[in-house]
Design an enzyme around this catalytic site. Structure first.
Site, PDB file in Angstrom:
ATOM      1  CG  ASP A 147      35.303  39.010  33.442  1.00 60.38           C
ATOM      2  OD1 ASP A 147      35.681  37.891  33.831  1.00 60.38           O
ATOM      3  OD2 ASP A 147      34.115  39.291  33.258  1.00 60.38           O
ATOM      4  CG  ASP A 169      35.777  33.612  34.656  1.00 62.05           C
ATOM      5  OD1 ASP A 169      36.257  32.503  34.952  1.00 62.05           O
ATOM      6  OD2 ASP A 169      34.590  33.916  34.872  1.00 62.05           O
TER       7      ASP A 169
END
Length: 333
Positions: A174, A195
């Site tokens: 992230d 991600d």
């Protein structure tokens, strides 16, 4: 007249501090940037070349809710701080000395900050924020596979009409929270494992390098797009980019049911997994996501083993996504 007097009172301390520097030659590089068109110029330096040593202090000193631009020059160095561009701080232009020479670093995680969305090193809520030649890093250690609450955001961008040129974004899981709003990334370097570009922004990434540092024997993921409904106009588009790294990654996985991600004219190295995309364990999303590839090339761009719900886009199909009109850029860039 009152505004003019206030403005002079704000900028005069900067001028007086710069005049007191004993070794002006070491600070000449900060005087070479064009300042025409800026109402205020603020300098941040760890070496005595500016009024401020912390970026947050310079941001706080800028004029709030302004229709004119403020330039913040950030000198060489590693600035170990966490800063926020609040909603009333709009029209800020932040200029670093190169993304390998000027960096903002912090080390929060989901566990240490009560949530992934709060784990950022830098957060931008103000509109019309622009950054040049600076890195945003989250230096939290890389999590082990299956680790809980180890997400660590380097940059969170919420403000509309934000642009980043020649910037670096470094983290693991992230890295870049492209949360909402219209955003433009040009010539940037973005590194992560899982991600590492996620959120529900409407964003165009052009000429960027996407670098995977996923661990061996795992599959990482570049994007986790958060488009939640069919009517949302959001999505991530990558044009003329390059995918590199050391371990396999998916191009995207379906964090939300209508995730929309397009790669156009992008070089894909062997790190791209043959299947390309992932439904995140929810087969229903295969009917609703929009995953497109257009004129991509390289060993990772072979479409023969892609998942069946990925699309090979024609020039006509790709056209609405592959220029600044996707983010209404002709109005604000």
């Amino acid at each position: 007249m009152l505004f003019f007097i206030l403005f002079l009172s704000i900028i005069s301390p900067i001028e007086s501090v710069d005049q007191r520097i004993h070794h002006p030659s070491k600070c000449d590089h900060l005087s070479k940037f064009p300042t025409k068109g800026f109402t205020m110029v603020l300098k941040v330096s760890l070496n005595g070349c500016g009024r401020f040593k912390r970026v947050q202090d310079a941001i706080d000193a800028s004029i709030g809710s302004s229709q004119s631009k403020t330039l913040i020059l950030i000198d060489f160095g590693i600035y170990r701080e966490r800063f926020i561009v609040h909603e009333n701080k709009n029209n800020l232009v932040v200029q670093g000395m190169g993304y390998s020479r000027t960096s903002i670093e912090w080390n929060n995680t989901t566990a240490s900050s009560n949530g992934t969305f709060s784990s950022f090193s830098v957060a931008v809520f103000g509109e019309k924020f622009t950054a040049y030649n600076i890195s945003f890093k989250n230096t939290a250690p890389a999590p082990n596979p299956g680790a809980v609450d180890a997400q660590a955001v380097a940059l969170k961008v919420v403000g509309d009409k934000a642009a980043f040129y020649g910037c670096g974004f470094y983290g693991n899981q992230d890295t870049l929270l492209d949360q909402e709003g219209r955003h433009f990334f040009k010539g940037c370097f973005i590194e992560g494992s899982i991600d590492f570009i996620f959120g529900n922004g409407r964003s165009l990434y052009e000429d960027c390098t996407l670098h995977s540092i996923a661990k061996e024997n795992t599959i990482g993921c570049i994007t986790a797009n958060g488009k939640d409904t069919l009517k949302d106009r959001t999505g991530f588009v990558f044009v003329n980019c390059k995918i590199t790294g050391s371990a396999r990654v998916w191009l995207g996985r379906a964090w939300r049911p209508y995730a929309r991600v397009i790669f156009s004219k992008t070089y894909m190295s062997r790190v791209v997994s043959l299947d390309g995309w992932n439904d995140m364990g929810d087969p229903k999303t295969q009917r609703t996501v929009y995953y497109g590839e257009h004129r991509c090339y390289g060993p990772g761009a072979n479409h023969s083993k892609r998942v069946t719900y990925a699309k090979l886009l024609s020039d006509v199909e790709a056209a609405p996504f592959t220029n600044i009109s996707f983010i209404d850029g002709e109005e604000w860039l």
